[in-house]
Structure formats: structure tokens, C-alpha cells
Design a protein around this motif. Structure first.
Motif, PDB file in Angstrom:
ATOM      1  N   ALA A  51      -5.011  -8.362 -10.523  1.00 45.71           N
ATOM      2  CA  ALA A  51      -3.517  -8.569  -9.602  1.00 45.71           C
ATOM      3  C   ALA A  51      -3.113  -7.332  -9.055  1.00 45.71           C
ATOM      4  O   ALA A  51      -2.529  -7.447  -7.843  1.00 45.71           O
ATOM      5  CB  ALA A  51      -2.555  -8.480 -11.080  1.00 45.71           C
ATOM      6  N   VAL A  52      -3.827  -5.998  -9.286  1.00 49.19           N
ATOM      7  CA  VAL A  52      -3.823  -4.940  -8.471  1.00 49.19           C
ATOM      8  C   VAL A  52      -4.298  -5.043  -7.066  1.00 49.19           C
ATOM      9  O   VAL A  52      -3.573  -4.919  -5.996  1.00 49.19           O
ATOM     10  CB  VAL A  52      -4.262  -3.697  -9.055  1.00 49.19           C
ATOM     11  N   THR A  53      -5.606  -5.702  -6.988  1.00 46.44           N
ATOM     12  CA  THR A  53      -6.137  -5.771  -5.756  1.00 46.44           C
ATOM     13  C   THR A  53      -5.401  -6.763  -4.943  1.00 46.44           C
ATOM     14  O   THR A  53      -5.251  -6.570  -3.703  1.00 46.44           O
ATOM     15  CB  THR A  53      -7.656  -6.346  -5.852  1.00 46.44           C
ATOM     16  N   THR A  54      -4.911  -7.978  -5.340  1.00 52.06           N
ATOM     17  CA  THR A  54      -4.142  -8.772  -4.850  1.00 52.06           C
ATOM     18  C   THR A  54      -2.859  -8.417  -4.141  1.00 52.06           C
ATOM     19  O   THR A  54      -2.750  -8.527  -3.040  1.00 52.06           O
ATOM     20  CB  THR A  54      -3.896 -10.172  -5.627  1.00 52.06           C
ATOM     21  N   ALA A  55      -2.278  -7.422  -4.929  1.00 53.60           N
ATOM     22  CA  ALA A  55      -1.272  -6.885  -4.641  1.00 53.60           C
ATOM     23  C   ALA A  55      -1.272  -5.988  -3.499  1.00 53.60           C
ATOM     24  O   ALA A  55      -0.572  -5.849  -2.537  1.00 53.60           O
ATOM     25  CB  ALA A  55      -0.339  -6.277  -5.862  1.00 53.60           C
ATOM     26  N   TYR A  56      -2.160  -4.961  -3.518  1.00 48.77           N
ATOM     27  CA  TYR A  56      -2.540  -4.113  -2.761  1.00 48.77           C
ATOM     28  C   TYR A  56      -3.013  -4.549  -1.393  1.00 48.77           C
ATOM     29  O   TYR A  56      -2.557  -4.126  -0.266  1.00 48.77           O
ATOM     30  CB  TYR A  56      -3.735  -3.101  -3.315  1.00 48.77           C
ATOM     31  N   ALA A 184       2.604  -0.198  -8.135  1.00 48.58           N
ATOM     32  CA  ALA A 184       3.594   0.866  -7.631  1.00 48.58           C
ATOM     33  C   ALA A 184       3.112   1.897  -6.882  1.00 48.58           C
ATOM     34  O   ALA A 184       3.504   2.550  -5.916  1.00 48.58           O
ATOM     35  CB  ALA A 184       4.703   0.960  -8.480  1.00 48.58           C
ATOM     36  N   GLU A 185       2.279   2.533  -7.681  1.00 52.61           N
ATOM     37  CA  GLU A 185       1.521   3.950  -7.261  1.00 52.61           C
ATOM     38  C   GLU A 185       0.741   3.695  -5.861  1.00 52.61           C
ATOM     39  O   GLU A 185       0.986   4.325  -5.134  1.00 52.61           O
ATOM     40  CB  GLU A 185       0.824   4.704  -8.266  1.00 52.61           C
ATOM     41  N   LEU A 186      -0.122   2.711  -5.913  1.00 50.19           N
ATOM     42  CA  LEU A 186      -0.708   2.255  -4.853  1.00 50.19           C
ATOM     43  C   LEU A 186       0.229   2.171  -3.402  1.00 50.19           C
ATOM     44  O   LEU A 186      -0.089   2.698  -2.332  1.00 50.19           O
ATOM     45  CB  LEU A 186      -1.882   1.098  -4.929  1.00 50.19           C
ATOM     46  N   ALA A 190       0.438   4.557  -0.333  1.00 46.87           N
ATOM     47  CA  ALA A 190       0.149   3.837   1.231  1.00 46.87           C
ATOM     48  C   ALA A 190       1.642   3.914   1.954  1.00 46.87           C
ATOM     49  O   ALA A 190       1.617   3.290   3.133  1.00 46.87           O
ATOM     50  CB  ALA A 190      -0.154   2.298   1.055  1.00 46.87           C
ATOM     51  N   GLY A 191       2.439   4.508   1.279  1.00 52.10           N
ATOM     52  CA  GLY A 191       3.760   4.609   2.246  1.00 52.10           C
ATOM     53  C   GLY A 191       4.344   3.339   2.336  1.00 52.10           C
ATOM     54  O   GLY A 191       5.609   3.059   3.191  1.00 52.10           O
TER      55      GLY A 191
END
Length: 193
Positions: A51-56, A184-186, A190-191
Motif C-alpha cells: 500500500a505504501v509503494t502504491t500510494a507513493y 503521510a511521512e513519505l 516529497a513535498g
């Protein structure tokens, strides 16, 4: 009852501990010794790396291309499946009309079409999985991911973070899932937020 125990206790000499007092002290010391171990066990976090990879990567060109290819492949698969269904219907009509030679010819086409569909799905799924893995394994992303997980874990007081997709979990409280916090932190790094 408590008052009678208290009166008997006051009557006891104070310099000597009774056997039940030793037991109480032992239990207290055991409980005090387990408190830090118990705290370590509860300081666990889970993260859904998929999920993190997909969101990022959702906003990246490479991922948009991957999703476009996935949609194109799904449409091609649907066309192949529709052709297979049409061939099966034609074979059934030929059998019902007594055209056995034509039914056998169509049956050969069905066999070929099924094999083509099976090969197509196998090859395309493998290609898509490889592309996803390459995206997720880029050095820059892995470094950022590790930093974001470390930041969230330290800020939440976690001593262990597990990927919840690669661990057999029998039970967990939803509160220990830090997936959204890592996303959220990623995003913050990434701004994007």
C-alpha cells in the motif's frame, strides 16, 4: 474481614515477614520484572509495504504507465475471453444442427484459443509483476522508505515494525498499523503535503 486481618497484622512482630508476605513480595518483584518485557512486546508496528509503494508512486509517470498497461492487458484479456465464449457458442450450434465436422474444427480453434489465453495471461502477469518489483526496489525509494519507517517508528515509540503482508499474523490491534503514517511521512518528505 479486612479489619480483622489488619488487627492480626498489627499484632505480629514487625521485624519478621510471614510466608504469605514472602509470596506477595515475590509476585510483586516478578510483576515488576515482566513490565519492561511486556512493554517491548506491545511496541510493535505493522506496515503494508504494498500500500505504501502504491500510494507513493501513484503520481509518478512510471506507475501511470504501468497502470495504463495493466488496463490495456485487461482489455485484451477480456477480448480473448469473449472470442472464446463466441467459439464455444458456435460449436454448440454446430453440434445441435448435426454439423459434426464443423463442430470438430471449431473445437480445435477453442483448444488453440484457450492455450493462447493461458499463455497471454501468464506472460503478461509476469511482466507486470517484474515492472512493479523494479519500481518498488529502486535504491532511492528504498532509502526514503527506510527513513520514513524509522521516523514513524521512533516517533511512536515502536521497537519493531513488520510488513503485514509477509508475516503470518493471527491477531493485531488496528492501532499498531502505521501504514497511513508512513505514507503521510513519505508525502511530507516529497513535498506533497
Amino acid at each position: 474481614m479486612f479489619s480483622s486481618w489488619l488487627r492480626r497484622r498489627r499484632a505480629q512482630p514487625t521485624g519478621r515477614l510471614l510466608p504469605h508476605s514472602w509470596l506477595a513480595c515475590g509476585l510483586l518483584l516478578t510483576a515488576a520484572g515482566l513490565a519492561p518485557a511486556q512493554q517491548l512486546i506491545t511496541n510493535v508496528g505493522l506496515v503494508d509495504l504494498q500500500a505504501v509503494t502504491t500510494a507513493y508512486f501513484r503520481e509518478s509517470t512510471a506507475v501511470r504507465d504501468l497502470y495504463a498497461d495493466r488496463d490495456r492487458i485487461a482489455a485484451q484479456r477480456a477480448r480473448l475471453e469473449a472470442q472464446l465464449i463466441e467459439l464455444e457458442a458456435r460449436r454448440l450450434r454446430a453440434e445441435q444442427d448435426g454439423r459434426n465436422q464443423e463442430a470438430l474444427r471449431i473445437d480445435d480453434q477453442i483448444f488453440t484459443q484457450r492455450q493462447h489465453l493461458r499463455d497471454f495471461v501468464t506472460v503478461m502477469d509476469r511482466q507486470l509483476s517484474q515492472r512493479e518489483a523494479l519500481l518498488a526496489e529502486s535504491d532511492a525509494f528504498l532509502g526514503e522508505l527506510a527513513d520514513a519507517i524509522e521516523y514513524v517508528a521512533e516517533s511512536r515509540g515502536l521497537s519493531l515494525v513488520l510488513d503485514k503482508n509477509n508475516v503470518t499474523l493471527l491477531y493485531f490491534l488496528p492501532e499498531i498499523d502505521i501504514t497511513e503514517l508512513v505514507i503521510a511521512e513519505l508525502g511530507r518528505r516529497a513535498g506533497r503535503n
